[in-house]
Design a protein around this motif. Structure first.
Motif, PDB file in Angstrom:
ATOM      1  N   TYR A  68       0.819  -1.205   0.000  1.00 10.02           N
ATOM      2  CA  TYR A  68       0.000   0.000   0.000  1.00 10.02           C
ATOM      3  C   TYR A  68       0.859   1.264   0.000  1.00 10.02           C
ATOM      4  O   TYR A  68       0.562   2.238  -0.683  1.00 10.02           O
ATOM      5  N   PRO A 124      -4.642   1.290  -3.190  1.00 11.02           N
ATOM      6  CA  PRO A 124      -4.759   2.660  -2.682  1.00 11.02           C
ATOM      7  C   PRO A 124      -5.087   3.679  -3.760  1.00 11.02           C
ATOM      8  O   PRO A 124      -5.752   4.679  -3.487  1.00 11.02           O
ATOM      9  N   THR A 127      -8.854   3.272  -4.266  1.00  9.69           N
ATOM     10  CA  THR A 127      -9.614   3.794  -3.125  1.00  9.69           C
ATOM     11  C   THR A 127      -9.518   5.308  -3.040  1.00  9.69           C
ATOM     12  O   THR A 127     -10.518   5.994  -2.808  1.00  9.69           O
ATOM     13  N   GLY A 128      -8.309   5.854  -3.224  1.00  8.55           N
ATOM     14  CA  GLY A 128      -8.152   7.302  -3.173  1.00  8.55           C
ATOM     15  C   GLY A 128      -8.914   8.010  -4.277  1.00  8.55           C
ATOM     16  O   GLY A 128      -9.535   9.055  -4.054  1.00  8.55           O
ATOM     17  N   ARG A 152     -17.440   2.745   4.628  1.00  9.92           N
ATOM     18  CA  ARG A 152     -16.712   2.147   5.751  1.00  9.92           C
ATOM     19  C   ARG A 152     -17.514   1.027   6.402  1.00  9.92           C
ATOM     20  O   ARG A 152     -16.980  -0.017   6.779  1.00  9.92           O
ATOM     21  N   THR A 352      -5.534   9.153  -1.638  1.00 12.75           N
ATOM     22  CA  THR A 352      -4.687   7.974  -1.882  1.00 12.75           C
ATOM     23  C   THR A 352      -3.637   7.838  -0.789  1.00 12.75           C
ATOM     24  O   THR A 352      -3.388   6.744  -0.275  1.00 12.75           O
ATOM     25  N   THR A 355      -5.256   6.584   2.442  1.00 14.39           N
ATOM     26  CA  THR A 355      -5.516   5.145   2.417  1.00 14.39           C
ATOM     27  C   THR A 355      -4.234   4.342   2.575  1.00 14.39           C
ATOM     28  O   THR A 355      -4.170   3.386   3.361  1.00 14.39           O
TER      29      THR A 355
END
Length: 424
Positions: A68, A124, A127-128, A152, A352, A355
């Motif tokens: 990550y 990441p 997700t970011g 979440r 990013t 995360t």
């Protein structure tokens, strides 16, 4: 129906689900998460079947966290440099391709682990980018906060459901057969994001800088801002300590002489507390109240772990873990502070980095807890995590308070403005 928050929908989580694009993002998130959890379990079993090595089997899990920091640091610029929808779809397709190669019987164990690393490095960025895209879909106000909260909650729930589903699948399918499910979920996620969200331009132009230079310069700008740095630390550092009881759940069960069922209960308790508190705070509290509870809850959220000093039995340990999980409810209000502090053109890189840092520091926290347990009793290590973590949280809370709007000096505000200007 509107694709954004321009209309005035009813309050609460229903308002978020009223946004068409968010429903697509939510469904894609749910599918890909379930697939990832199932594949992690199946891949661990597969590696153990091929090698008979507990170390390599455990390493399969660790490799889901360690890359990550690499992906989040070196590739963060992708989140702002290219259109969000394109980034999200390509990330899903890359992950689907990696998992598909895992299904090939000729793929060696080293190849399986390398592919696991690649999927984790992409995570990441995905997700970011998705977190930043939510501000386009839901705005950067309360709808965004509730949307993040829902994602979440899904993440916590997917851990509970996914491991159960993965275990059930492995009773009827081979490990590679169970991994096939992940390929399907990644492809379905890509389709949902491609056709369920709008195509928006990139947040920042590509310019003349290389992607690596852009990613690193973005990280310097983000970490160089005192307010943003303080908020990141408040998101990261409590998470480093709260993972100790989960990392040491198995040895603690052995320490108190409980049965195998106790391990599952200990691993679920914190997630149950987190989901319950998040639902309550998101649905019952107004935005101003959520903001007011951020610092007090962050300051005391780790204190329930101190009960481990008396080596509690299962009921008291479960109650302490549920309370510690509930302490994470401060993040809902903190999400709003973070998005307010980060300039729009840096949001993709900031999300990013957030995360990547969170996952990395949780992995480090697990490793440190395990190392400490080599020298001290498990219950003392968990209690120590609660005590030290609370002290660290209090220091970070004080810094966040000092950097609050209206508290910083004129010079600090001018410096922050200059940093933001250089990022344009």
């Amino acid at each position: 129906m509107s694709h954004g928050p321009a209309t005035a929908p009813p309050a609460g989580y229903r308002a978020v689900f009223a946004v068409t694009e968010f429903r697509a993002v939510f469904a894609a998130h749910l599918l890909s998460l379930l697939g990832i959890v199932v594949s992690e379990l199946a891949l661990t079993v597969l590696v153990y079947d091929l090698t008979g090595s507990p170390l390599l089997s455990a390493l399969t899990f660790a490799l889901g966290l360690l890359p990550y920091v690499i992906g989040g640091t070196l590739f963060a610029g992708v989140a702002d440099r290219y259109p969000a929808r394109r980034v999200l779809v390509v990330c899903d397709l890359v992950c689907a391709a990696c998992v598909a190669v895992m299904l090939v019987p000729a793929t060696p164990v080293a190849g399986l682990l390398a592919l696991r690393c690649l999927v984790a490095a992409v995570a990441p960025v995905f997700t970011g980018t998705r977190m930043a895209a939510l501000t386009d879909i839901l705005g950067d106000g309360d709808l965004y906060v509730l949307g993040r909260s829902l994602l979440r909650i899904v993440s916590q729930s997917a851990m509970l459901i996914g491991f159960g589903a993965g275990g059930a699948l492995l009773t009827v399918l081979s490990p590679r057969g169970a991994i096939t499910v992940t390929v399907v979920t990644f492809l379905c996620s890509a389709v949902l994001l491609r056709f369920g969200t709008r195509d928006r331009p990139a947040r920042a132009g590509s310019g003349s800088a290389t992607l690596l230079k852009e990613s690193l310069s973005g990280a310097r700008l983000i970490l160089g801002d005192r307010r943003i740095r303080a908020l990141l630390l408040l998101l990261w550092l409590p998470a480093m300590f709260v993972v100790a009881p989960e990392a040491l759940a198995a040895p603690y069960v052995a320490e108190i002489g409980a049965g195998p069922a106790a391990l599952g209960l200990l691993l679920c308790a914190m997630a149950v507390g987190h989901v319950g508190a998040e639902l309550f705070v998101g649905s019952a509290l107004r935005p101003r109240t959520r903001s007011r509870i951020v610092l007090p809850v962050a300051a005391v959220g780790l204190l329930p772990l101190v009960v481990y000093v008396i080596r509690p039995g299962l009921p008291l340990a479960l109650a302490a873990l549920a309370l510690a999980g509930m302490g994470a409810a401060y993040v809902i209000g903190l999400d709003q502070w973070f998005v307010d502090a980060v300039p729009p053109e840096l949001r993709g890189r900031a999300m990013t980095l957030l995360t990547a840092g969170l996952m990395t520091i949780q992995g480090a926290g697990m490793a440190l807890a395990g190392l400490a347990a080599e020298f001290f009793p498990v219950h003392h290590v968990v209690a120590g995590a609660g005590i030290i973590g609370t002290a660290v949280a209090l220091l970070v809370v004080a810094e966040v308070r000092r950097t609050a709007p209206g508290q910083m000096s004129d010079t600090e505000r001018r410096d922050g403005a200059d940093r933001h200007m250089t990022s344009r």
